[in-house]
Scaffold this active site. Structure first.
Site, PDB file in Angstrom:
ATOM      1  N   CYS A   2       0.818  -1.059   0.173  1.00 41.94           N
ATOM      2  CA  CYS A   2       0.277  -0.394   0.090  1.00 41.94           C
ATOM      3  C   CYS A   2       0.972   1.276  -0.378  1.00 41.94           C
ATOM      4  CB  CYS A   2      -0.788   0.134   1.592  1.00 41.94           C
ATOM      5  SG  CYS A   2      -2.237  -1.497   1.632  1.00 41.94           S
ATOM      6  N   ARG A  28       1.135   1.772  -6.330  1.00 44.73           N
ATOM      7  CA  ARG A  28       1.226   0.758  -5.021  1.00 44.73           C
ATOM      8  C   ARG A  28      -0.046   0.070  -4.330  1.00 44.73           C
ATOM      9  NH1 ARG A  28       5.979   2.024  -2.488  1.00 44.73           N
ATOM     10  NH2 ARG A  28       5.381   0.292  -0.895  1.00 44.73           N
ATOM     11  N   TRP A  75      -4.079  -1.411  -0.884  1.00 44.00           N
ATOM     12  CA  TRP A  75      -3.674  -2.900  -1.543  1.00 44.00           C
ATOM     13  C   TRP A  75      -4.159  -3.936  -0.964  1.00 44.00           C
ATOM     14  CZ3 TRP A  75      -3.542  -3.831  -7.006  1.00 44.00           C
ATOM     15  CH2 TRP A  75      -3.139  -5.700  -7.434  1.00 44.00           C
ATOM     16  N   ASN A 101       1.497   0.119   5.467  1.00 41.37           N
ATOM     17  CA  ASN A 101       1.476  -0.689   4.734  1.00 41.37           C
ATOM     18  C   ASN A 101       2.399  -1.657   5.310  1.00 41.37           C
ATOM     19  OD1 ASN A 101       2.367  -1.898   2.254  1.00 41.37           O
ATOM     20  ND2 ASN A 101       4.008  -0.367   2.681  1.00 41.37           N
ATOM     21  N   GLY A 102       1.429  -3.021   4.841  1.00 40.67           N
ATOM     22  CA  GLY A 102       2.838  -4.187   5.231  1.00 40.67           C
ATOM     23  C   GLY A 102       2.070  -5.729   5.948  1.00 40.67           C
ATOM     24  N   GLU A 479       8.245 -21.419 -17.605  1.00 38.99           N
ATOM     25  CA  GLU A 479       8.569 -19.760 -17.483  1.00 38.99           C
ATOM     26  C   GLU A 479       9.961 -19.257 -17.714  1.00 38.99           C
ATOM     27  OE1 GLU A 479       6.182 -18.116 -16.347  1.00 38.99           O
ATOM     28  OE2 GLU A 479       6.524 -16.255 -15.651  1.00 38.99           O
ATOM     29  N   LYS A 483       8.913 -16.030 -20.943  1.00 41.61           N
ATOM     30  CA  LYS A 483       9.938 -14.518 -19.824  1.00 41.61           C
ATOM     31  C   LYS A 483      10.755 -14.294 -21.379  1.00 41.61           C
ATOM     32  CE  LYS A 483       7.546 -13.498 -18.039  1.00 41.61           C
ATOM     33  NZ  LYS A 483       6.970 -14.230 -17.085  1.00 41.61           N
ATOM     34  N   GLU A 486       8.459 -13.037 -24.403  1.00 46.68           N
ATOM     35  CA  GLU A 486       7.934 -12.349 -24.556  1.00 46.68           C
ATOM     36  C   GLU A 486       8.576 -11.126 -24.310  1.00 46.68           C
ATOM     37  OE1 GLU A 486       4.565 -11.914 -21.481  1.00 46.68           O
ATOM     38  OE2 GLU A 486       5.937 -12.557 -19.533  1.00 46.68           O
ATOM     39  N   HIS A 502      13.135 -36.673 -28.558  1.00 48.55           N
ATOM     40  CA  HIS A 502      11.808 -37.568 -29.709  1.00 48.55           C
ATOM     41  C   HIS A 502      11.348 -36.339 -30.371  1.00 48.55           C
ATOM     42  CE1 HIS A 502      11.139 -40.906 -26.807  1.00 48.55           C
ATOM     43  NE2 HIS A 502      11.741 -40.055 -25.978  1.00 48.55           N
ATOM     44  N   LYS A 602      -1.422  -6.746 -19.542  1.00 49.11           N
ATOM     45  CA  LYS A 602      -1.131  -6.686 -18.056  1.00 49.11           C
ATOM     46  C   LYS A 602      -2.438  -7.744 -17.636  1.00 49.11           C
ATOM     47  CE  LYS A 602       1.038  -7.510 -14.828  1.00 49.11           C
ATOM     48  NZ  LYS A 602       2.317  -8.473 -14.925  1.00 49.11           N
TER      49      LYS A 602
HETATM   50  C1  F6R Z   1       3.003 -13.458 -18.484  1.00 50.00           C
HETATM   51  C2  F6R Z   1       2.077 -13.047 -18.361  1.00 50.00           C
HETATM   52  C3  F6R Z   1       0.693 -14.107 -18.795  1.00 50.00           C
HETATM   53  C4  F6R Z   1       0.095 -13.723 -17.387  1.00 50.00           C
HETATM   54  C5  F6R Z   1      -1.723 -14.108 -17.908  1.00 50.00           C
HETATM   55  C6  F6R Z   1      -2.768 -14.487 -16.811  1.00 50.00           C
HETATM   56  O1  F6R Z   1       4.427 -12.930 -18.083  1.00 50.00           O
HETATM   57  O2  F6R Z   1       1.767 -12.288 -17.176  1.00 50.00           O
HETATM   58  O3  F6R Z   1       1.196 -15.155 -19.292  1.00 50.00           O
HETATM   59  O4  F6R Z   1       0.524 -14.517 -16.263  1.00 50.00           O
HETATM   60  O5  F6R Z   1      -2.270 -13.654 -19.214  1.00 50.00           O
HETATM   61  O6  F6R Z   1      -2.724 -13.874 -16.472  1.00 50.00           O
HETATM   62  P1  F6R Z   1      -3.305 -14.221 -14.669  1.00 50.00           P
HETATM   63  O7  F6R Z   1      -2.490 -14.321 -13.614  1.00 50.00           O
HETATM   64  O8  F6R Z   1      -4.183 -12.387 -14.328  1.00 50.00           O
HETATM   65  O9  F6R Z   1      -4.327 -14.819 -15.275  1.00 50.00           O
END
Ligand code: F6R
Length: 607
Positions: A2, A28, A75, A101-102, A479, A483, A486, A502, A602
């Protein structure tokens, strides 16, 4: 995570400054907002759910009397984002206001104790225990600052707080432990805030408070003391040279790297989850006839890791399914006997919610793991757990992945105990190891990042990568692959290492880069076999290994080391960190903006 702010002026009105400071702290958290001032022996409070603009439009945050006040943008971690849970939180008599915050670990015990002594609580927050504790000590005769000190001495967990009170209307008292707090020194004003951007346009002189410190802000300036022994702390203000944009990123060039570096802190927060939430989740998973782990992207990779944890620690077989495939793959078989654990950082991903709604319509039990309390996922779940990572601004998920895996590990340990598959001592050891992970991540960042930067320079022009691992490291490798693709726009392929022979191995030619995730676990020997297969065909191998693994060091072209002592089931948390750093530095080398990868959002709210 927060944002808190406090402001004391020699003259004029504090509220307009609190309002704009909260706007600057909104990154935040933004699910509720509030401010309080003291004026002529009275506390004035405005707070509500919604972001700063929404709450200001409704309540006029500028319009509070007084030259001193505090503010908060929230948050949610404990308690839904409702008006009553917005900060400031008050004592019984509306004389003391606190922003925090915490995460407090021992709030339920404190709350019970205070309620037994007649205190009336109005919110579901952990924070509310603080004003009531201060009230108790003041009623027993202590001055405000001493009473705040007594209160914080009773708190377990993390906090940065700012408090004001009507009896001593000329001071703001603040304290910190494991949550950020900075004091800003102006010519005729003094501030405290979670972050420098909150007061940067007002002053460039700041004192960073350290853990275990306490500050009394008054017209005389900032008096800093150690909470433990009340000894004075002498620290000169530093002059901040950052502009506002840099300050929001704490001086980092991008949010993504700031968030990668934030992981030790966010992981510590995940370890402060209330046991009751973990227990409830474990109870549902224990009773379920079949369990599906449903998610997209990075959250799906957390589910992949979790399926190994549930299996190894609790002998609970689970099916991880990519959310957009769920209905096709399992839809017809879903019934009242099915349990779906949906994992979504945002809690708003359309594919995940669509899978959840399908399962819900067929009477399945829906469990949620999310970072956003109040999101759709929290509303449609029978029960949910908050991963407590704070907002993530970089589009690529980093700190929220490690937090998800940490929470899922805690649930798996609980489940293992419940099902009698983990002895108490084993569970205790694993929990102890989990506690050490934040420090391990800290060490990886401190000791390996420069090396990884160099590797990014070396590999920047490679046109395609393999990411391989076995067992739970298949999740880590996946993962790492996501990364890199993307944010650095480098095509990458991931396979369980054993499967690579295979078919995919035919891609290998001289100089083809292969990243191996190879902790010192039960899969190591077999993975070494795969490294040799790849080397024999001309691959360039970059291995993520346990510190001191000489055998792999000799085989690989390059390696990054992770400290020893990480149990197999917890390896995805630290082992993904070098891969996040590699992707980030590859993006920088290749001239890509890691915070804004093309074509991505996002939160993906379309099917
Ligand atoms: C990759 C990334 C996306 C999300 C995906 C699911 O870095 O951020 O692959 O992981 O769109 O998003 P959430 O977790 O918000 O459902």
């Amino acid at each position: 995570m927060c944002g808190i702010f406090g402001c004391l002026l020699k003259g004029g009105s504090a509220a307009p400054l609190i309002h704009v400071a909260l706007k600057r702290l909104e990154y935040r958290g933004y699910d509720s907002v509030g401010a309080a001032t003291v004026y002529e022996g009275r506390l004035y409070v405005k707070k509500d759910q919604g972001n700063v603009d929404a709450v200001h439009a409704k309540l006029h945050l500028d319009n509070l009397p007084g030259r001193l006040g505090i503010g908060h943008t929230r948050w949610a971690t404990h308690g839904a984002p409702l008006q009553k849970n917005a900060h400031p939180q008050l004592d019984c008599d509306n004389r003391i206001a606190v922003v925090h915050n915490g995460v407090l670990e021992n709030f339920s015990g404190l709350r019970q104790e205070l309620e037994e002594r007649g205190h009336v609580f109005r919110s579901k927050t952990d924070t509310e225990v603080i004003p009531h504790l201060i009230e108790e000590s003041m009623k027993a005769g202590l001055g405000f600052a001493d009473a705040v000190r007594e209160a914080v001495k009773r708190l377990e967990g993390s906090y940065a707080i700012a408090a004001i009170c009507t009896q001593e209307p000329d001071k703001i008292v603040c304290a910190r432990k494991e949550s950020p707090l900075v004091v800003g020194i102006g010519d005729s004003s003094i501030y405290c805030a979670s972050d420098i951007p909150a007061f940067l346009p007002l002053t460039k002189r700041a004192i960073a408070m350290r853990d275990g410190e306490f500050a009394i802000l008054s017209d005389a300036g900032a008096e800093i003391k150690k909470i433990a022994d009340w000894s004075p702390v002498e620290r000169e203000p530093e002059t901040i040279t950052w502009d506002l944009e840099m300050a929001e990123k704490l001086g980092y060039p991008y949010f993504m790297i700031k968030e990668i570096h934030e992981q030790p802190e966010s992981l510590r927060n995940t370890l402060r989850l209330q046991d009751t939430y973990l227990d409830l989740m474990a109870t549902f998973l224990d009773r379920a006839r079949e369990v599906f782990l449903v998610a997209c992207g990075t959250s799906y990779h957390a589910c992949l890791a979790a399926s190994h944890m549930f299996s190894k620690l609790a002998f609970r077989s689970t099916q991880p399914i990519i959310a957009s495939e769920f209905v096709q793959r399992a839809g017809d078989s879903i019934s009242v006997d099915s349990t779906v654990l949906a994992v979504s950082q945002s809690g708003e991903t359309a594919d995940t919610l669509s899978a959840v709604m399908h399962a819900s319509n067929r009477a399945a039990t829906i469990l949620g793991l999310t970072n956003v309390i109040g999101s759709t996922l929290t509303r449609v779940s029978r029960t949910y757990t908050c991963q407590q990572s704070g907002p993530e601004i970089g589009v690529a998920a980093t700190k929220t992945f490690t937090a998800q895996v940490s929470v899922l590990a805690q649930i798996a340990i609980k489940l293992g105990e419940k099902r009698g598959k983990l002895f108490h001592e084993e569970a205790k050891t694993l929990r102890k190891k989990l506690q050490q992970i934040p420090e391990i991540v800290e060490r990886i960042i401190a000791t390996q990042e420069e090396k990884i930067k160099g590797l990014a320079k070396k590999y920047r022009d490679k046109r395609c990568f393999f990411f391989l691992g076995r067992g739970i490291s298949t999740a880590t490798a996946s993962e790492g692959m996501l990364k890199l693709m993307e944010i650095a726009y480098v095509p990458a392929i991931t396979y369980p290492a054993g499967e690579s022979k295979h078919g995919p191995i035919s891609l290998i030619e001289e100089g083809f880069p292969v990243v191996f995730v190879c902790p010192n676990d039960s899969t190591r020997k077999a993975t070494i076999g795969n490294i040799m297969e790849m080397k024999a065909r001309g691959a360039v191998v970059l291995a993520i290994i346990e510190e001191g693994d000489e055998e792999i060091k000799n085989l690989a072209d390059d390696y990054v080391e992770v400290p020893k002592g990480v149990p197999e089931v917890l390896t995805p948390i630290p082992y993904v960190v070098p891969l996040q750093l590699f992707a980030y530095h590859m993006a920088i080398e290749r001239g890509c903006n890691p915070d804004m990868p093309r074509n991505l959002a996002k939160s993906v709210t379309v099917l």
